[in-house]
Every structure is written in structure tokens, then in C-alpha cells.
Design a protein around this motif. Sequence first.
Motif, PDB file in Angstrom:
ATOM      1  N   VAL A  25       0.842  -1.200   0.000  1.00  0.00           N
ATOM      2  CA  VAL A  25       0.000   0.000   0.000  1.00  0.00           C
ATOM      3  C   VAL A  25       0.876   1.248   0.000  1.00  0.00           C
ATOM      4  N   TRP A  27       0.685   4.214   1.134  1.00  0.00           N
ATOM      5  CA  TRP A  27       0.901   4.995   2.355  1.00  0.00           C
ATOM      6  C   TRP A  27       1.806   4.296   3.367  1.00  0.00           C
ATOM      7  N   ASP A  28       2.351   3.124   3.043  1.00  0.00           N
ATOM      8  CA  ASP A  28       3.348   2.449   3.888  1.00  0.00           C
ATOM      9  C   ASP A  28       4.779   2.850   3.538  1.00  0.00           C
ATOM     10  N   ASN A  85      -3.353   2.190  -3.720  1.00  0.00           N
ATOM     11  CA  ASN A  85      -3.629   3.348  -2.868  1.00  0.00           C
ATOM     12  C   ASN A  85      -5.080   3.228  -2.432  1.00  0.00           C
ATOM     13  N   THR A  87      -7.966   1.896   0.910  1.00  0.00           N
ATOM     14  CA  THR A  87      -8.243   1.567   2.297  1.00  0.00           C
ATOM     15  C   THR A  87      -9.720   1.191   2.397  1.00  0.00           C
ATOM     16  N   PRO A  88     -10.124   0.142   3.115  1.00  0.00           N
ATOM     17  CA  PRO A  88      -9.234  -0.809   3.790  1.00  0.00           C
ATOM     18  C   PRO A  88      -8.600  -1.768   2.795  1.00  0.00           C
ATOM     19  N   VAL A  89      -7.570  -2.485   3.251  1.00  0.00           N
ATOM     20  CA  VAL A  89      -6.914  -3.479   2.409  1.00  0.00           C
ATOM     21  C   VAL A  89      -6.571  -4.693   3.271  1.00  0.00           C
ATOM     22  N   GLN A  91      -4.144  -7.763   3.716  1.00  0.00           N
ATOM     23  CA  GLN A  91      -2.795  -8.108   3.279  1.00  0.00           C
ATOM     24  C   GLN A  91      -2.373  -9.483   3.789  1.00  0.00           C
ATOM     25  N   CYS A 107      -5.658  -6.664   8.253  1.00  0.00           N
ATOM     26  CA  CYS A 107      -6.660  -5.765   7.690  1.00  0.00           C
ATOM     27  C   CYS A 107      -6.255  -4.349   8.050  1.00  0.00           C
ATOM     28  N   ARG A 108      -5.900  -3.553   7.041  1.00  0.00           N
ATOM     29  CA  ARG A 108      -5.344  -2.206   7.264  1.00  0.00           C
ATOM     30  C   ARG A 108      -6.362  -1.146   6.869  1.00  0.00           C
ATOM     31  N   VAL A 109      -6.533  -0.165   7.730  1.00  0.00           N
ATOM     32  CA  VAL A 109      -7.432   0.963   7.431  1.00  0.00           C
ATOM     33  C   VAL A 109      -6.720   2.266   7.672  1.00  0.00           C
TER      34      VAL A 109
END
Length: 109
Positions: A25, A27-28, A85, A87-89, A91, A107-109
Motif C-alpha cells: 500500500v 501509504w506504507d 492506494n 483503504t481498507p486493504v 494483506q 486488515c489495514r485501514v
Amino acid sequence: GWCPLSPTGAQSTQLLVEPPWMPAVLWDRVTLTCQGSGTTGATTWYKDGQRWGQEGCHNFTVTESGTYMCDRPGTGLSPPVHVVNATPVLQVPARALLEGDSLTLSCRV
């Protein structure tokens, strides 16, 4: 730079992802590292199927979402890495997985 051994060995070009999660992602602050035979300066990068401007660098921090591949003399084109790019994703670890392996999902938000 940080270049661990690829799970498939040294006979193919690998595109390593840090942090090691898929999909990556934006934003990481994702770093891609191209690993294969030959000199690092011979790396050719592709974004969304087109030759791309990071010529000669074997790693860089991604600033645009897209599908990335790299090419190294002798070992060829890497498998694609998708940088999204969104959210959520959901992984999974960016490593080779076998049936029966325990798996951590994120689960990333």
C-alpha cells in the motif's frame, strides 16, 4: 541495501517488498528492491507494462500506485508487484506460501 535470499533461489529475478506485505500500500512508504544476477546498475524497471524512469537503481521508494516489475541481465523479468492506494486493504505476508502453512492476515485501514 537490504537484499535477503529469494525463496526461489538465485536463478530468477525477484522484486522484494519492504514492508513485506501484499498487496503493498502506497501509504506504507514501500521500498522495492530488484534482486538478480549481474550488476545493480543494469536494472531496468517497468511500471504498468511500460519501461520506467528509475534506470540503473536497484531499489527505490514508491511514490505512485501501479504494477511494478524489474529486469536484470541473466535472470530476466521479475514477477509483478502491485502497489495500491486503497483503504481498507487485506494483506498477506510477501513470501512464498505452501498449503498447510499458518498465515497471518492484516486488515489495514
